[in-house]
Design an enzyme around this catalytic site. Structure first.
Site, PDB file in Angstrom:
ATOM      1  N   HIS A  17       0.824  -1.208   0.000  1.00 33.97           N
ATOM      2  CA  HIS A  17       0.000   0.000   0.000  1.00 33.97           C
ATOM      3  C   HIS A  17       0.861   1.262   0.000  1.00 33.97           C
ATOM      4  CE1 HIS A  17      -4.126  -1.585   0.587  1.00 33.97           C
ATOM      5  NE2 HIS A  17      -3.470  -2.627   1.062  1.00 33.97           N
ATOM      6  N   ASP A 115      -4.930   6.340   0.792  1.00 31.84           N
ATOM      7  CA  ASP A 115      -5.122   4.950   0.422  1.00 31.84           C
ATOM      8  C   ASP A 115      -6.533   4.494   0.794  1.00 31.84           C
ATOM      9  OD1 ASP A 115      -3.600   2.238  -0.262  1.00 31.84           O
ATOM     10  OD2 ASP A 115      -4.817   1.863   1.527  1.00 31.84           O
ATOM     11  N   ALA A 344      13.177 -11.729  -3.718  1.00 29.62           N
ATOM     12  CA  ALA A 344      13.958 -11.648  -4.950  1.00 29.62           C
ATOM     13  C   ALA A 344      13.576 -10.362  -5.682  1.00 29.62           C
ATOM     14  CB  ALA A 344      13.699 -12.859  -5.840  1.00 29.62           C
ATOM     15  N   GLN A 346      11.934  -8.717  -8.089  1.00 25.92           N
ATOM     16  CA  GLN A 346      10.884  -9.137  -9.027  1.00 25.92           C
ATOM     17  C   GLN A 346      10.889  -8.350 -10.334  1.00 25.92           C
ATOM     18  OE1 GLN A 346       7.137 -10.765  -7.683  1.00 25.92           O
ATOM     19  NE2 GLN A 346       6.054  -9.053  -8.649  1.00 25.92           N
ATOM     20  N   SER A 366       1.766  -7.104  -8.601  1.00 24.46           N
ATOM     21  CA  SER A 366       2.422  -8.151  -9.392  1.00 24.46           C
ATOM     22  C   SER A 366       1.737  -8.319 -10.741  1.00 24.46           C
ATOM     23  CB  SER A 366       2.405  -9.479  -8.626  1.00 24.46           C
ATOM     24  OG  SER A 366       3.234  -9.418  -7.488  1.00 24.46           O
ATOM     25  N   GLU A 369       2.844  -5.547 -13.020  1.00 20.40           N
ATOM     26  CA  GLU A 369       4.238  -5.767 -13.412  1.00 20.40           C
ATOM     27  C   GLU A 369       4.330  -6.838 -14.490  1.00 20.40           C
ATOM     28  OE1 GLU A 369       5.831  -4.531  -8.945  1.00 20.40           O
ATOM     29  OE2 GLU A 369       5.860  -6.624  -9.590  1.00 20.40           O
ATOM     30  N   ALA A 384      -7.489 -11.308   0.061  1.00 21.52           N
ATOM     31  CA  ALA A 384      -7.959  -9.981  -0.371  1.00 21.52           C
ATOM     32  C   ALA A 384      -8.790 -10.120  -1.647  1.00 21.52           C
ATOM     33  CB  ALA A 384      -6.777  -9.032  -0.542  1.00 21.52           C
ATOM     34  N   GLU A 385      -8.537  -9.252  -2.637  1.00 24.16           N
ATOM     35  CA  GLU A 385      -9.338  -9.262  -3.873  1.00 24.16           C
ATOM     36  C   GLU A 385      -8.690 -10.102  -4.968  1.00 24.16           C
ATOM     37  OE1 GLU A 385      -6.145  -6.770  -5.374  1.00 24.16           O
ATOM     38  OE2 GLU A 385      -6.986  -7.189  -3.411  1.00 24.16           O
TER      39      GLU A 385
END
Length: 795
Positions: A17, A115, A344, A346, A366, A369, A384-385
């Site tokens: 967040h 947020d 790592a 990412q 993610s 990305e 979560a969602e």
């Protein structure tokens, strides 16, 4: 040199967040360097290392204020993670308030962006006269599902997972109830009820900034912003992703990239469950053996097992996760894959040419990305969602595959191996890769100079940079008007006759067979005595020599000509308007004079004037909705009731909005108000006098008809002349606060506003011309006086 524009942001708790709202801030100041962003950072305990890392990359025009950390012992134990994060923000509110109070005294802040888990902080936006925005770091699809839950919660009683069919959400791919977010899976829980309350609050704010982009979620974005939608303004400002490079001394951060350099292009499956995702021991075993069974290369970021899917979100385990892998796994797969404990880089991994797929928990960061780097997915949602995101990826965008789980909620090794093979080889994998390639290109385009996201950010920057008008202080002046229809019309008309060149002397008590009438009539029940009497009255008009109408030809050419067409049997219609009150302000009410002084201090076209005429009143429920809807646009109004109307306003309303408007509880000079340069709109009951006064002074309207013929006037104003907007009412006949705020914003800003103002400007011009020497109404009056003079001479 541009003047510095200050905004404040409040992220949620935790890395996933914190970094999106900071990345948004970096993008904003990169595109618009004259902005300065102050970030108030809350935390539960000490700030995690990955959060500290991103703070080291901030430019000089982003500053951070670290709020006192909240002690986890001060929070209820055993509650859902989302509620823990929300309560952390709640405990931080006094610190946020104090920091805002201090900063707003030193610099002119224009907006507060928080947020989604920090929306309670937006209460301070009203106090400090700031625009209020939510930064939502997930998909538009998931947000759409949240708003749909408000409706679904009222329509269904069972658990959503038990609904037999997928749920159709406007603009979205159908979603099964079992794929709604975690908090919606137990409708009896306090967390779920608290969640619904939070979603309802979203509609009170000036907008939501979403880390997505038009080309990936066109359907949900268009549905959310549709004119008929009850939702709020949505600004797609993504994709905003992390751009950090590797840092620190952990050799694995570099070793995994070195290992990737040795692999063939698109040959490696990257496996990671985000910053907080964890698996059970049984699932770790199945995943490990499935990876091995697939015979495909893999790079796996592994964590210690836990029975809670989000166990690592707030704190990482110090235990070596490699000890939980199946016996002999690392030795058997040392040529096939690489296992990295806990973390790592990412971004560097997903951008590497050897990566051909991503087994992901479907966290939105993610997911974006993966889209930006064109890597198709195996979707493995955990909490979560993320299940909603998985549906979007697999069934909507068709860039991912979703494994099946057994009756115990475990994805078995054979299923894992088959999906890996399907993704990494064969026809279906090729289709997914091609689809993702198209979205990668679209994601790249949105940040170009003419890209959709760049345009959206520029619109926001322009809005925020105008500290006065663009701060949306849509001030509402609520008062009672003075004029009465009959007195204005008759006195005004007779004044016109006296000024005629024909030199008439008018007896106001007798007007021959001529009838002065308004153009239209109210809606009355067809079975009532009133209705029958009304029809008799209309029939009597046909026996009149003519009807003098307080309108003018250029405004109602069609309606004026149609009733008098040859063979219609109707009397002649004489448009003699616009005839409006010209009474000046007197000493009859000190508040009337005071309101004009207040208007003198306001900016041009910044104030919305609200009045329901000399007889219009609202129910208490409608007063509350109108007050809250206006205040959500940083505006306010007065209640109009007998006695003391202020007592019917929402609790604390006047105090919260005392700097934003002016309220009068008795009389005010409507003509002087509408003619004032600060007035930019008129929320009116559409009484014909008020409508004409608005036209004469060029003020566009929000039409709020209440009785008599006002509904028909509203249709003329909005559908015919296109100089007004009409709010929708719910099934109970109430205009809700969200709708009020929406039409105010639409009237007072943007493209629609400009069109309405331009149309009204043209109408104002022709209204002025109608009463000039060669104007249409002046000619009509001259024709009438000539006719009557000849009649007198004949007699």
């Amino acid at each position: 040199m541009e003047k510095t524009v200050h905004i404040a942001v409040v992220p949620g708790v935790g890395y996933s967040h914190l970094f999106p709202i900071l990345q948004f801030s970096k993008l904003l100041v990169q595109l618009h360097p004259y902005f300065h962003v102050t970030c108030f950072i809350p935390s539960l305990g000490s700030l995690p290392t990955d959060s500290k890392t991103i703070l080291e990359t901030l430019p000089s025009n982003i500053s951070c204020t670290f709020l006192p950390p909240v002690n986890s012992n001060d929070l209820p134990q055993g509650v859902a993670l989302a509620l823990q994060l929300q309560l952390t923000l709640t405990h931080s509110l006094p610190s946020i308030h104090q920091a805002l109070k201090s900063l707003t005294l030193r610099a002119p802040f224009v907006a507060l962006v928080v947020d989604a888990l920090a929306i309670d902080a937006l209460d301070f936006a009203k106090e400090f006269n700031l625009l209020s925005y939510v930064y939502y770091p997930a998909s538009v699809t998931s947000l759409s599902s949240y708003f749909h839950l408000l409706k679904l919660d009222k329509e269904t009683s069972c658990e959503y997972r038990d609904l037999p069919e997928p749920i159709q959400i406007p603009g979205c791919v159908p979603i099964h109830g079992r794929d709604f977010l975690d908090l919606a899976q137990d409708r009896s829980s306090q967390s779920y009820k608290f969640f619904l309350q939070c979603v309802e609050k979203f509609r009170l704010f000036d907008g939501v900034l979403i880390n997505s982009f038009l080309e990936i979620e066109k359907g949900p974005i268009e549905a959310m912003t549709d004119e008929g939608s009850e939702n709020l303004l949505v600004y797609a400002v993504g994709p905003i992703i992390q751009t950090l490079t590797t840092s620190g001394d952990d050799a694995n951060k570099f070793e995994c990239l070195t290992w990737l350099d040795k692999q063939c292009p698109c040959s490696v499956l990257y496996v990671s469950f985000g910053s907080g995702g964890t698996l059970s021991q049984e699932q770790i075993d199945e995943l490990a053996l499935g990876l091995e069974l697939s015979n495909h290369k893999f790079l796996w970021v592994v964590r210690a097992p836990s029975s809670t899917a989000n166990a690592a979100y707030l704190s990482a385990s110090d235990v070596d996760p490699l000890q939980f892998l199946p016996s002999g796994f690392l030795e058997r797969t040392k040529e096939q894959g690489m296992v990295v404990p806990s973390w790592a880089p990412q971004i560097q991994i997903l951008s590497h040419s050897s990566i051909g797929g991503f087994l992901s928990h479907c966290g939105w960061n993610s997911t974006l990305e993966s889209v930006v780097y064109g890597v198709p997915l195996i979707t493995w949602p955990l909490y979560a969602e993320q299940r909603t995101n998985a549906v979007l990826l697999c069934e909507g965008l068709k860039v991912g595959l979703r494994p099946r789980v057994n009756e115990n909620g475990i994805v078995e090794r054979v299923e894992i191996a088959e999906l890996i093979k399907c993704l990494m080889e064969g026809e279906e994998g090729g289709k997914l890769r091609n689809n993702m390639k198209e979205f990668k290109e679209a994601a790249s385009s949105v940040h170009k100079e003419d890209g959709s996201t760049t345009k959206t950010l520029s619109q926001l920057a322009l809005k925020w940079s105008n500290f006065g008008i663009e701060k949306q202080l849509f001030q509402v002046l609520g008062i009672y008007p003075f004029s009465l229809y009959s007195s204005i019309l008759n006195a005004g008309f007779f004044k016109q006759i006296k000024n005629s060149k024909e030199g008439f002397s008018v007896n106001a008590e007798y007007f021959g067979k001529a009838i002065i009438s308004k153009t239209s009539n109210g809606s009355i029940s067809g079975s009532s005595q009133d209705y029958k009497h009304f029809l008799q009255h209309v029939k009597s008009l046909s026996f009149a020599d003519g009807v003098l109408v307080n309108s003018f030809l250029e405004m109602e050419m069609g309606p004026i000509k149609a009733p008098t067409e040859e063979g219609s049997g109707n009397p002649s219609v004489y448009p003699v308007g616009p005839i409006i009150d010209t009474v000046t302000c007197s000493d009859r009410d000190a508040n009337g004079l005071e309101c004009l002084s207040w208007l003198d201090k306001q900016q041009s076209c910044s104030v919305l004037y609200v009045s329901f005429g000399s007889g219009g009143t609202l129910s208490h429920e409608q007063i509350v909705q109108l007050a809250l809807g206006s205040s959500s646009s940083a505006a306010y109004l007065s209640a109009q009731n007998d006695g003391d109307p202020l007592k019917f306003l929402p609790s604390g309303f006047l105090e919260r909005t005392k700097e934003k408007g002016f309220v009068i509880t008795s009389w005010a000079p409507q003509i002087q108000i509408l003619s004032h340069s600060s007035i930019g709109g008129f929320l009116s009951h559409c009484g014909w006098n008020s409508t004409l006064e608005s036209v004469v002074h060029g003020v566009p309207l929000i039409t709020w008809p209440m009785f008599a013929e006002q509904g028909m006037n509203a249709v003329l104003v909005t559908g015919g002349l296109k100089v007004g907007l009409r709010p929708r009412v719910n099934e109970n006949g109430i205009v809700e606060r969200v709708e009020v705020a929406k039409v105010i914003k639409c009237l007072m800003e943007g493209e629609e506003c400009e069109k309405l103002h331009n149309n009204m400007k043209e109408l104002k011009g022709v209204a002025s011309n109608a009463l000039k020497e060669d104007g249409s109404s002046t000619k009509t009056i001259s024709q009438l006086t000539l006719k009557w003079r000849n009649l007198v001479q004949e007699n």
